[in-house]
Design an enzyme around this catalytic site. Structure first.
Site, PDB file in Angstrom:
ATOM      1  N   GLY A  27       0.802  -1.213   0.000  1.00 44.26           N
ATOM      2  CA  GLY A  27       0.000   0.000   0.000  1.00 44.26           C
ATOM      3  C   GLY A  27       0.837   1.265   0.000  1.00 44.26           C
ATOM      4  N   CYS A  28       0.454   2.214   0.857  1.00 42.32           N
ATOM      5  CA  CYS A  28       1.101   3.522   0.896  1.00 42.32           C
ATOM      6  C   CYS A  28       2.574   3.441   1.276  1.00 42.32           C
ATOM      7  CB  CYS A  28       0.376   4.434   1.879  1.00 42.32           C
ATOM      8  SG  CYS A  28      -1.339   4.800   1.420  1.00 42.32           S
ATOM      9  N   ALA A  29       2.984   2.390   1.940  1.00 42.47           N
ATOM     10  CA  ALA A  29       4.382   2.245   2.359  1.00 42.47           C
ATOM     11  C   ALA A  29       5.283   1.736   1.247  1.00 42.47           C
ATOM     12  CB  ALA A  29       4.477   1.295   3.555  1.00 42.47           C
ATOM     13  N   LEU A  40       3.912   5.323   5.746  1.00 43.22           N
ATOM     14  CA  LEU A  40       3.164   4.381   6.580  1.00 43.22           C
ATOM     15  C   LEU A  40       2.220   3.591   5.693  1.00 43.22           C
ATOM     16  CD1 LEU A  40       2.197   6.979   9.326  1.00 43.22           C
ATOM     17  CD2 LEU A  40       4.096   5.358   9.422  1.00 43.22           C
TER      18      LEU A  40
END
Length: 353
Positions: A134-136, A340
């Site tokens: 994902g965002c990480a 994160l």
């Protein structure tokens, strides 16, 4: 490892937030005032979408959406890598490793196989497809380049992230998580060209190369799987986004960053540039509060959020590109790159400009 170039590419279809809000109200049947309030709270002014906004009504089921993902992701990913290679002065045939990150669609063979052939890379390039971070993933992907180039310091590695968050939208889901996500996430791609330490410090391409990455840290928090992620089923990807995610960031991030910096004889006050993923207004505010960043250190993170929304794994790379091009720190300064993502997890990278 040195970052030679970063290139962000966005789809051609841009809409202001008001237009997207109207479409979400029409699709979900949710109360207009609720949707408007959630979308306004994201502080996103507009976003780029994979399709013209009126075409989303034709995405009947996961298969149609995923087919669109494959076609669009290949196009954006190819453009991003070509742009980064051109900016770095590195040829496609010189690339030894290709890392591909995405969490908004699936394909087997993974899309990096097609990109290798489209871009004219060698047939012995080492491919590493990564799904689910994902965002990480933008930050984690940089860390994997770092790992590889420490072992092979005379080589070249490329990271490409593609996220088409709009194609995961659930038309029948009026949950708070889906309404917030529908106002926050956008579409885009970004690529990074990185070179090992034995290849020198200045690239043949226009301008100067980006920072060196000198250390990385991954952190996985137990019992936090339901803070962020997907529920995957016949509907495709349905967003999981917990209301107390920001509380977890506040409780853990400052201590973990302090420990990471301390291992290298540094404190937060000695970090001159902060390349932070724009997860959302409350997350950015907590980061600013935790590290006393009140002198514009996060301006580029805010700018990215306002102008294109949260692009998942692509966002932190977009902020890195903007830092290199618009607010490059003096040589020798220390930087920190953070993101994160699901897990729940944090990725930290120590930079030297």
């Amino acid at each position: 490892m040195r970052v030679a170039a970063v290139q962000t590419v966005l789809p051609e279809h841009h809409y202001d937030q008001h237009r997207i809000t109207e479409a979400v109200v029409g699709a979900t049947g949710a109360d207009r005032r609720v949707v408007e309030r959630f979308h306004a709270a994201t502080q996103v002014m507009g976003r780029y979408l994979a399709l013209p906004i009126e075409k989303y009504a034709n995405l009947e089921g996961f298969t149609t959406a995923n087919d669109t993902y494959v076609d669009t992701a290949l196009s954006l990913g190819e453009r991003a890598v070509r742009g980064a290679l051109e900016a770095s002065g590195v040829g496609a045939s010189q690339v030894d490793q290709l890392v591909f990150c995405s969490s908004t669609g699936v394909a087997t063979p993974s899309l990096d196989a097609a990109l290798v052939q489209r871009l004219g890379m060698r047939d012995d390039v080492k491919r590493v497809p990564i799904f689910g971070l994902g965002c990480a993933a933008g930050a984690a992907g940089l860390s994997r380049l770092y790992d590889y180039l420490r072992a092979w310091p005379d080589q070249v590695a490329v990271l490409v992230c593609v996220e088409l968050c709009s194609l995961t939208a659930q038309r029948d889901d009026d949950s708070l998580a889906n309404l917030v996500a529908s106002g926050l996430f956008g579409d885009g791609a970004a690529a990074v060209v990185a070179v090992g330490g034995d290849r020198g410090t200045d690239g043949p391409g226009p301008g100067r190369w980006g920072p060196r990455i000198v250390a990385t840290r991954s952190k996985l928090y137990p019992d936090t799987a339901r803070l962020m992620g997907w529920d995957v089923g016949e509907h495709g990807f349905r967003i999981v986004l917990a209301a107390d995610l920001v509380d977890h960031v506040e409780a853990t991030l400052a201590e973990d960053v302090a420990a990471f910096l301390g291992e290298h004889g540094l404190s937060a006050g000695e970090v001159s540039s902060w390349v932070c993923h724009p997860g959302g207004p409350k997350v950015i505010e907590k980061i600013a509060e935790a590290f006393a960043l009140d002198q514009g250190e996060l301006d580029l993170t805010w700018d990215s959020l306002h102008s294109v929304g949260n692009l998942s794994s692509v966002s932190v790379l977009n902020v890195l590109q903007e830092t290199i091009e618009r607010r490059r720190p003096p040589e020798g300064e220390t930087g920190l790159l953070t993101a994160l993502g699901p897990g729940f997890s944090a990725e930290l990278l120590l930079l030297r400009w």
